[in-house]
Each structure stands twice: as C-alpha cells, then as structure tokens.
Design a protein around this motif. Structure first.
Motif, PDB file in Angstrom:
ATOM      1  N   LYS A 219       0.824  -1.209   0.000  1.00  0.00           N
ATOM      2  CA  LYS A 219       0.000   0.000   0.000  1.00  0.00           C
ATOM      3  C   LYS A 219       0.859   1.260   0.000  1.00  0.00           C
ATOM      4  O   LYS A 219       0.494   2.268  -0.573  1.00  0.00           O
ATOM      5  N   ILE A 220       2.004   1.193   0.635  1.00  0.00           N
ATOM      6  CA  ILE A 220       2.881   2.375   0.725  1.00  0.00           C
ATOM      7  C   ILE A 220       3.372   2.780  -0.660  1.00  0.00           C
ATOM      8  O   ILE A 220       3.475   3.967  -0.973  1.00  0.00           O
TER       9      ILE A 220
ATOM     10  N   GLN B 240       3.686  12.070   3.249  1.00  0.00           N
ATOM     11  CA  GLN B 240       4.008  13.124   4.216  1.00  0.00           C
ATOM     12  C   GLN B 240       3.108  13.000   5.440  1.00  0.00           C
ATOM     13  O   GLN B 240       3.558  13.168   6.572  1.00  0.00           O
ATOM     14  N   GLU B 241       1.843  12.679   5.208  1.00  0.00           N
ATOM     15  CA  GLU B 241       0.897  12.508   6.317  1.00  0.00           C
ATOM     16  C   GLU B 241       1.345  11.352   7.222  1.00  0.00           C
ATOM     17  O   GLU B 241       1.236  11.427   8.440  1.00  0.00           O
ATOM     18  N   LEU B 242       1.882  10.279   6.609  1.00  0.00           N
ATOM     19  CA  LEU B 242       2.397   9.149   7.399  1.00  0.00           C
ATOM     20  C   LEU B 242       3.581   9.578   8.262  1.00  0.00           C
ATOM     21  O   LEU B 242       3.725   9.144   9.403  1.00  0.00           O
ATOM     22  N   LEU B 243       4.416  10.453   7.691  1.00  0.00           N
ATOM     23  CA  LEU B 243       5.550  10.948   8.463  1.00  0.00           C
ATOM     24  C   LEU B 243       5.083  11.820   9.634  1.00  0.00           C
ATOM     25  O   LEU B 243       5.682  11.815  10.701  1.00  0.00           O
ATOM     26  N   ASP B 244       4.011  12.552   9.409  1.00  0.00           N
ATOM     27  CA  ASP B 244       3.495  13.440  10.454  1.00  0.00           C
ATOM     28  C   ASP B 244       2.727  12.676  11.542  1.00  0.00           C
ATOM     29  O   ASP B 244       2.656  13.133  12.677  1.00  0.00           O
ATOM     30  N   PHE B 245       2.171  11.525  11.176  1.00  0.00           N
ATOM     31  CA  PHE B 245       1.366  10.744  12.128  1.00  0.00           C
ATOM     32  C   PHE B 245       1.869   9.281  12.162  1.00  0.00           C
ATOM     33  O   PHE B 245       1.342   8.412  11.462  1.00  0.00           O
ATOM     34  N   PRO B 246       2.884   9.029  12.963  1.00  0.00           N
ATOM     35  CA  PRO B 246       3.483   7.685  13.003  1.00  0.00           C
ATOM     36  C   PRO B 246       2.494   6.593  13.416  1.00  0.00           C
ATOM     37  O   PRO B 246       2.656   5.429  13.035  1.00  0.00           O
TER      38      PRO B 246
ATOM     39  N   LYS C 291      -0.355   6.145  12.248  1.00  0.00           N
ATOM     40  CA  LYS C 291      -0.963   5.621  11.018  1.00  0.00           C
ATOM     41  C   LYS C 291      -0.080   4.536  10.399  1.00  0.00           C
ATOM     42  O   LYS C 291      -0.582   3.567   9.835  1.00  0.00           O
ATOM     43  N   VAL C 292       1.239   4.689  10.507  1.00  0.00           N
ATOM     44  CA  VAL C 292       2.169   3.671   9.992  1.00  0.00           C
ATOM     45  C   VAL C 292       1.985   2.376  10.777  1.00  0.00           C
ATOM     46  O   VAL C 292       1.913   1.287  10.210  1.00  0.00           O
ATOM     47  N   VAL C 293       1.881   2.516  12.102  1.00  0.00           N
ATOM     48  CA  VAL C 293       1.681   1.335  12.957  1.00  0.00           C
ATOM     49  C   VAL C 293       0.365   0.655  12.594  1.00  0.00           C
ATOM     50  O   VAL C 293       0.301  -0.571  12.469  1.00  0.00           O
ATOM     51  N   SER C 294      -0.673   1.464  12.409  1.00  0.00           N
ATOM     52  CA  SER C 294      -1.983   0.921  12.047  1.00  0.00           C
ATOM     53  C   SER C 294      -1.922   0.193  10.705  1.00  0.00           C
ATOM     54  O   SER C 294      -2.478  -0.906  10.555  1.00  0.00           O
ATOM     55  N   MET C 295      -1.242   0.765   9.731  1.00  0.00           N
ATOM     56  CA  MET C 295      -1.120   0.125   8.411  1.00  0.00           C
ATOM     57  C   MET C 295      -0.343  -1.193   8.527  1.00  0.00           C
ATOM     58  O   MET C 295      -0.701  -2.188   7.894  1.00  0.00           O
ATOM     59  N   ALA C 296       0.687  -1.169   9.335  1.00  0.00           N
ATOM     60  CA  ALA C 296       1.504  -2.377   9.494  1.00  0.00           C
ATOM     61  C   ALA C 296       0.672  -3.485  10.136  1.00  0.00           C
ATOM     62  O   ALA C 296       0.722  -4.644   9.705  1.00  0.00           O
ATOM     63  N   GLN C 297      -0.105  -3.134  11.153  1.00  0.00           N
ATOM     64  CA  GLN C 297      -0.913  -4.148  11.832  1.00  0.00           C
ATOM     65  C   GLN C 297      -2.033  -4.684  10.944  1.00  0.00           C
ATOM     66  O   GLN C 297      -2.470  -5.805  11.105  1.00  0.00           O
ATOM     67  N   GLU C 298      -2.493  -3.883  10.009  1.00  0.00           N
ATOM     68  CA  GLU C 298      -3.560  -4.305   9.103  1.00  0.00           C
ATOM     69  C   GLU C 298      -3.034  -5.089   7.903  1.00  0.00           C
ATOM     70  O   GLU C 298      -3.812  -5.705   7.175  1.00  0.00           O
ATOM     71  N   SER C 299      -1.711  -5.093   7.709  1.00  0.00           N
ATOM     72  CA  SER C 299      -1.166  -5.770   6.529  1.00  0.00           C
ATOM     73  C   SER C 299      -1.351  -7.285   6.633  1.00  0.00           C
ATOM     74  O   SER C 299      -1.380  -7.864   7.729  1.00  0.00           O
ATOM     75  N   ASP C 300      -1.516  -7.896   5.479  1.00  0.00           N
ATOM     76  CA  ASP C 300      -1.719  -9.340   5.425  1.00  0.00           C
ATOM     77  C   ASP C 300      -0.519 -10.093   6.011  1.00  0.00           C
ATOM     78  O   ASP C 300      -0.680 -11.107   6.691  1.00  0.00           O
TER      79      ASP C 300
END
Length: 118
Positions: free
Chosen positions: A3-4, A13-19, A21-30
């Motif tokens: 997805k990245i 940039q939004e991901l960099l500003d809100f870490p 969200k990165v954690v959330s994306m990682a946890q949602e990854s298959d």
C-alpha cells in the motif's frame, strides 16, 4: 506494505506526520496478520503438547518405579546365579580336580568373583 508504494507524496508526508498511522497500516497488513496467526497457532500447539506431556507424567513415573524394582530383582537373581554356579563348579571339581575344564572354570569363577567385588 504494498500500500505504501501506491501512496501519493502528500499521503506519505501525512504518514511521516502521524506515526500511529504507519503502525496501524503495518498491523492491518496481510503479512503481519499471517505472522500473528501463525504465532497463535504455534502457541496453541505448544500448549496442547505441554498438557499431553503433563498427562503422561504419572504413567511414566509409575513405569520408572517398576523398572527400578525389576533391576533390583535382576541384580538379586544374578547374584544367586553366581553363587549357584560357584557351588556347581566346586562339586564338579570335587569329582575330577585334575580336569582341564575344572581348572579353567575355577579361573573363570575367580575372575567373575573379583570383578563383582570391584
């Protein structure tokens, strides 16, 4: 994580500003979900094996006690056999003390006795 690669520069940039969200994306990854599922399955399997081992423990301990008893019986029988063998050889040698078999057998008995003493 694929997805990245599809995100625009502003979304990155939004991901960099809100870490978070990165954690959330990682946890949602298959990939992460598959790893977590494998981990849970491994833990369940290990727990099941541990329970089986604990269930077998009383049986194994009783079998171990039986084995110890049988070894003690075997030792007693072996000692009795040696005693009877020495008596038998002694009687045989009383009848024919000059026999080669008698001399050889007496040496065997003496060696066995010395071995059992040490």
């Amino acid at each position: 994580m694929e997805k990245i690669l599809d995100l625009s520069q502003s979304e990155l940039q939004e991901l960099l500003d809100f870490p978070e969200k990165v954690v959330s994306m990682a946890q949602e990854s298959d990939e992460v979900q598959n790893i977590q599922l494998e981990r849970e399955m491994a833990l369940a399997s290990n727990r099941s094996l541990a329970e089986q081992n604990l269930d077998m423990r009383p049986h194994l301990e009783s079998r171990r006690e039986i084995l110890v008893e049988r070894y003690a019986q075997l030792k007693t029988i072996r000692e009795t056999y040696k005693e009877h063998y020495v008596i038998m050889v002694g009687r045989r040698c009383e009848h024919d003390p000059r026999s080669m078999n008698c001399t050889f057998t007496l040496h065997e008995v003496l060696a066995a006795c010395l071995k059992s003493i040490s």
